[in-house]
Design an enzyme around this catalytic site. Structure first.
Site, PDB file in Angstrom:
ATOM      1  N   SER A  33       0.758  -1.049   0.200  1.00  0.00           N
ATOM      2  CA  SER A  33       0.272  -0.360  -0.045  1.00  0.00           C
ATOM      3  C   SER A  33       1.089   1.315  -0.251  1.00  0.00           C
ATOM      4  O   SER A  33       0.566   2.629  -0.132  1.00  0.00           O
ATOM      5  CB  SER A  33      -1.451   0.335   1.238  1.00  0.00           C
ATOM      6  OG  SER A  33       0.227  -0.295   2.215  1.00  0.00           O
ATOM      7  N   GLU A  72      -8.933  -9.423   4.042  1.00  0.00           N
ATOM      8  CA  GLU A  72      -8.929  -7.908   4.091  1.00  0.00           C
ATOM      9  C   GLU A  72     -10.875  -8.212   3.733  1.00  0.00           C
ATOM     10  O   GLU A  72     -10.812  -8.947   2.364  1.00  0.00           O
ATOM     11  CB  GLU A  72      -8.367  -7.475   2.777  1.00  0.00           C
ATOM     12  CG  GLU A  72      -8.862  -6.817   2.601  1.00  0.00           C
ATOM     13  CD  GLU A  72      -7.237  -5.425   1.497  1.00  0.00           C
ATOM     14  OE1 GLU A  72      -6.342  -6.006   1.983  1.00  0.00           O
ATOM     15  OE2 GLU A  72      -8.188  -4.496   1.359  1.00  0.00           O
TER      16      GLU A  72
HETATM   17  O1  KIV Z   1      -0.222  -3.042   1.415  1.00  0.00           O
HETATM   18  C1  KIV Z   1      -1.026  -3.653   2.541  1.00  0.00           C
HETATM   19  O2  KIV Z   1      -1.240  -2.078   3.541  1.00  0.00           O
HETATM   20  C2  KIV Z   1      -1.937  -4.664   3.259  1.00  0.00           C
HETATM   21  C3  KIV Z   1      -3.159  -4.317   4.005  1.00  0.00           C
HETATM   22  C4  KIV Z   1      -3.712  -3.648   3.779  1.00  0.00           C
HETATM   23  C5  KIV Z   1      -3.383  -5.447   4.625  1.00  0.00           C
HETATM   24  O3  KIV Z   1      -1.436  -5.439   2.063  1.00  0.00           O
END
Ligand code: KIV
Length: 297
Positions: A77, A214
């Protein structure tokens, strides 16, 4: 009678009370070593719920470590929350190694989990091994995370056999945003719910030490949590999982515009930081900064 896994603020179990008395809880514990997969397994046994936040740099990670967050995820992310991309898809291994190393350097106690970006493990278990080893050796993470249930089980097995702790990620898998046509809730309907359960069991069987769920219905996530012996970490998965994760920029109010329904905003950092920047600029414009106390004679 057992309390429902969805009921809020349950009384502490005796094992959890004992851990708290010894300073051995994940949150609020006083160990001067990194949190390990064994600590997370023990927390599931005694019913301690724990928190995970994302982090992408040493400074922020240090704040969360001091706050006692036991697990920090260097999520891909970072793509949309830190590096200015629209999705997680463009994020590279080199970027993940660089960000993960910074988070490891900024922390003392948290387990740091490095995310495997799109294209770094889907080709083959050997490719997954090569890139997971990079995160362990070059960044110093304590574990890696990768997306996919049954489809990723062989890779998870190989990494675990090689001594690499793996956090699996099922339900909504954002690296598949283009195939999914967005970020829809997963596991709705009988067939999708059964597939989610099969995915959860496959990654546990392959040796994953925990499973991120998720964007799945709360009841289904609670059911998966009851059926697994390893901890589940929910995001948009209701209150019945063993742990909860949020993206830090959403949780602290840094994200511009709308955030997903499942986010609770605990601060409004975007306006605090913007206010500080505007006050600085105004002081410079009207000559009130720097004052005498900020100057050398
Ligand atoms: O990349 C990320 O931050 C994630 C979380 C949302 C679990 O995979």
């Amino acid at each position: 009678m057992n309390a429902s896994p969805l009921s809020p603020a349950q009384p502490q179990a005796p094992a959890q009370q004992a851990a708290a008395a010894q300073g051995a809880t994940l949150y609020g514990g006083v160990t001067n070593r990194r949190v390990t997969v064994r600590d997370l397994a023990a927390a599931k046994q005694r019913g301690e719920r724990w928190s995970m936040l994302t982090a992408y740099d040493a400074l922020t990670a240090g704040v969360f470590d001091e706050a006692g967050i036991p697990v920090l995820l260097v999520g891909d992310s970072a793509g949309n929350c830190h590096l200015g991309y629209e999705t997680t898809v463009p994020v590279t291994m080199d970027q993940m190694v660089m960000l993960s190393a910074a988070v490891v350097r900024g922390t003392k106690r948290a387990m740091v989990v490095g995310d495997m970006p799109f294209g770094s493990y889907q080709e083959s278990p050997a490719q997954a091994m090569h890139n997971a080893a990079r995160l362990m050796k070059e960044a110093g993470v304590g574990a890696v995370k990768l997306e996919g249930g049954e489809r990723s089980a062989r890779s998870i097995e190989l990494l675990v056999e090689a001594g690499i702790p793996v956090m699996a990620h099922i339900g909504l898998t954002p690296q598949s945003v283009h195939a999914l046509g967005g970020y829809p809730v997963q596991g709705r309907g009988d067939e999708a719910a059964h597939q989610l359960l099969r995915d959860a069991k496959a990654v546990q069987q392959a040796g994953a030490f925990s499973v991120v769920l998720e964007a799945v219905p709360a009841e289904l996530a609670a059911q998966v949590t009851e059926q697994l012996s390893v901890p589940t970490v929910g995001i948009g998965a209701g209150a019945g999982t063993d742990a909860q994760v949020l993206v830090w920029t959403d949780m602290a109010g840094m994200t511009a515009g709308r955030v997903p329904k499942f986010v609770k905003q605990y601060a409004d950092l975007r306006s605090v930081l913007g206010g500080a920047a505007r006050a600085f600029a105004a002081d410079v414009a009207d000559g009130s900064f720097p004052a005498a106390e900020h100057s050398f004679s």
